[in-house]
Design an enzyme around this catalytic site. Structure first.
Site, PDB file in Angstrom:
ATOM      1  CB  THR B   1     -61.143  14.778   8.508  1.00 26.15           C
ATOM      2  OG1 THR B   1     -62.223  14.108   9.149  1.00 26.15           O
ATOM      3  CG2 THR B   1     -59.872  13.954   8.666  1.00 26.15           C
ATOM      4  CB  ILE B  30     -62.930   4.759  17.573  1.00 24.45           C
ATOM      5  CG1 ILE B  30     -62.733   5.021  19.070  1.00 24.45           C
ATOM      6  CG2 ILE B  30     -61.622   4.880  16.821  1.00 24.45           C
ATOM      7  CD1 ILE B  30     -61.790   4.058  19.758  1.00 24.45           C
ATOM      8  CE  LYS B  53     -71.428   5.898   6.375  1.00 23.03           C
ATOM      9  NZ  LYS B  53     -72.507   5.342   5.535  1.00 23.03           N
TER      10      LYS B  53
END
Lengths: 169, 129
Positions: B1, B30, B53
């Site tokens: 990310t 998602i 997470k």
């Protein structure tokens, strides 16, 4: 008012390696890019999009090119953006071909009455808007193929930086 | 990310986050990133982008929680961000944030988080652990 900028390239159980130094170097490049834009008077919304695009384009990070793989060996990318001045926001999920998901998220914010578009609908919107796309293979790296194989063997799901479970302890 | 937050010379904040999700996730899952308020949030007070997470980040509505603690508890950015991350399950979450006043916070409860920041005073930081 004074400007400020912060960015991240993922969190997890990060070990020291040559790769770590390379990632730090890229972070500094992206930071410098954002700083230059803020110093030139560009607005915060433009700057965060620009910096995230640069991070998406670097395969060292789990976003855009270099995204990790699902259990089916595919990429499913997600992005979101929010303008604090207006409360406007946009998001996309389940993308498989869009080179810069963050820019598509901004288009959702600015060109639709919606906030989140996902999967086939998001891909169709990308085509409609004419954003850059690529074959799914563009996003897949050898490193991520190996990570998926290791993760399947241990039947786990990993965040960006996880210790391989096959370490042999 | 990956993610970025900024406040410009007019005091306006913005946040952006992008991700490929988690290795070996179920197709169709998602994560936190596209959920406004969880992975990404900005208002007139601050801007926040998270990583880690996604399931934990969505349960905690992490990004919006930082903003709410500043707005309703009158906490400084560092106090709000630090307290939110500290209360989450260890090893799950990291975030970067800026306030409209130009403050910066980069907190995580994982071993490390690739991060960098700078401001108009000349402050510049690149860190991992």
């Amino acid at each position: 008012m004074g400007w400020a900028l912060a960015l991240h390239g993922g969190a997890g159980d990060i070990k020291r390696s040559e790769r770590t130094e390379a990632v730090e170097s890229v972070l500094l490049e992206c930071l410098s890019l954002g700083v230059a834009e803020l110093e030139s008077g560009r607005c915060a919304l433009d700057v965060v999009e620009l910096v995230v695009r640069a991070l998406e384009n670097n395969e060292m990070f789990n976003a855009g090119k270099g995204s990790v793989l699902t259990a089916e060996g595919t990429v499913e990318m997600e992005a979101s953006i929010m303008d604090g001045a207006t409360g406007d926001c946009g998001a996309v999920s389940g993308l498989t071909t869009v080179v810069n998901p963050i820019s598509l998220a901004r288009l959702v914010m600015e060109k639709t009455p919606h906030i989140l578009l996902a999967f086939d609908g998001a891909e169709a919107f990308a085509r409609q808007q004419g954003v850059e796309t690529a074959d799914p293979g563009y996003f897949v790296t050898e490193r991520n193929i190996q990570r998926l194989r290791q993760t399947k063997e241990t039947q786990t799901v990993q965040i960006d930086y996880s210790v391989p479970s096959e370490a042999g302890e | 990310t990956v993610g970025c937050v900024a406040v410009d010379c007019h005091g306006k904040c913005a946040a952006a986050t992008s991700t490929g999700g988690m290795v070996n996730k179920m197709a169709g899952r998602i994560g936190d990133t596209p959920v406004i308020g969880a992975g990404t949030y900005a208002n007139g007070v601050c801007a926040v982008s998270t990583t880690g997470k996604g399931e934990s980040i969505m349960r905690g509505m992490v990004a919006a929680d930082v903003a709410a603690r500043m707005k309703y508890k009158a906490l400084k950015l560092s106090e709000a961000a630090g307290s939110v991350v500290k209360e989450l399950e260890a090893g799950t979450t990291g975030l970067v944030a800026v306030s409209a006043k130009g403050e910066i916070a980069m907190d995580f409860n994982t071993t490390g988080m690739f991060r960098a920041s700078a401001d108009h005073t000349g402050h510049l930081e690149v860190g991992v652990w």
